[in-house]
Enzyme design. Sequence first.
Site, PDB file in Angstrom:
ATOM      1  N   HIS A   1       6.707  -3.621   7.734  1.00  0.00           N
ATOM      2  CA  HIS A   1       7.512  -3.370   5.717  1.00  0.00           C
ATOM      3  C   HIS A   1       6.022  -4.643   6.186  1.00  0.00           C
ATOM      4  CE1 HIS A   1       9.063  -5.540   2.831  1.00  0.00           C
ATOM      5  NE2 HIS A   1       8.612  -6.534   3.029  1.00  0.00           N
TER       6      HIS A   1
ATOM      7  N   SER B   1       5.868  -5.994  -0.692  1.00  0.00           N
ATOM      8  CA  SER B   1       7.259  -6.095  -1.074  1.00  0.00           C
ATOM      9  C   SER B   1       7.292  -6.730  -2.309  1.00  0.00           C
ATOM     10  CB  SER B   1       7.520  -7.478   0.297  1.00  0.00           C
ATOM     11  OG  SER B   1       8.891  -7.472  -0.019  1.00  0.00           O
TER      12      SER B   1
ATOM     13  N   ASP C   1      11.681   0.737   7.042  1.00  0.00           N
ATOM     14  CA  ASP C   1      11.558  -0.639   5.895  1.00  0.00           C
ATOM     15  C   ASP C   1      12.282  -1.779   7.243  1.00  0.00           C
ATOM     16  OD1 ASP C   1      11.471  -2.768   4.671  1.00  0.00           O
ATOM     17  OD2 ASP C   1       9.285  -1.795   4.509  1.00  0.00           O
TER      18      ASP C   1
END
Length: 399
Positions: A337, A174, A270
Amino acid sequence: MVKVGLQQWLRALVLLVVLLRTASSLVDITYVLSAVAKGAVCLDGSPPAYHLDRGYGTGINNWLIQLEGGGWCNNVTTCLSRMNTRLGSSKQMAKQLAFSGLLGNKAQFNPDFYNWNRVKVRYCDGSSFTGDVAAVNPKTNLHFRGARVFLAVMEDLLVKGMKNAENAILSGCSAGGLASILHCDSFKALLPMGTKVKCLADAGYFINALDISHAPHIEEFYSDIVQTHASAKNLPLSCTLRLKPSLCFFPQNVAQHVRTPLFIVNAAYDSWQIKNILAPGVADPLGTWHNCKLDILKCTPKQLLVMQGYRLQFLRALFGIGPSSSRGYFINSCYAHCQTEVQETWFRNDSPRLANKTIAKAVGDWFYDRAPFQKIDCPYPCDKTCHNRVFDTAEHPLI
């Protein structure tokens, strides 16, 4: 009959707990106390921190650095809101972290990197380790020092043996995945000339796209981050010499100039990007996208059509990394994610696959030059190996 069913359920639960315990290990925190004198501190002024699980055997001189994710703060208000959490203060961080997935220490769960020195660098600056504001406002006591934190942690690890690295990977998830792209070449520059260095970005390829109201929400948000943290001077020069600094927070404008081999792991749908770039709350005041963002199975045909368009935008942005054979990518069509830190999506019998390879196998083959890997999935819902994310109904978008 009910009693038998309950017993079976309890046995399954016990087996799951045992599996999770064997697939992960707890690793103690290390505070970089010497960093404070250098001004390399978290938002609240506390020292940076990391968790190190030492390598052994053939991996004793190999290093895997994983940069923690956790979004960003884009102004004084949002930075103050995270200042006294684990994302702004090492005082609030857990003393131990469970290592699994690519950080796992057992060959059956992490075949290529299990015996490396594996490090989780904690994230407490809110700028993907790019900020550096010298002055501290006494009214807020906020420290914007992410770039200093990155360097101080790397220097500490060099002293602890990384200076002898034969193989090294800078990875992240991330906001940490974005940081692994932005810092990829500078990480390589810190290591000895003979070290084999590559970078891995998981769910860090955030794209510059308009939201469903046709507003440049994410571009404005990134601009605020770069301005608040004075990040411009720590973004790749190859980009800032061509574009305004805030645009250099987007991988699509940076990745093609990264000289170090780079691997991108990302879901084309995502879940963070769908929730916060495509359909942020500010662009959806009536909440028509709420259920869709929680569970892709609850998306309407019209919403799925919009998401298919977003996938195409993502793929166009991805092609910005260029055709180099040294680069790799694993782009699946899942609603997910961060897929490298979790055992179920990194390496397990039922893990996501492309070309019949798990993410762990694809990354390992690429790092060791056993085989290149550049695969893009067919559109949703064709992939039956996905572990699609379902969010709690009380969860709200981060932006």
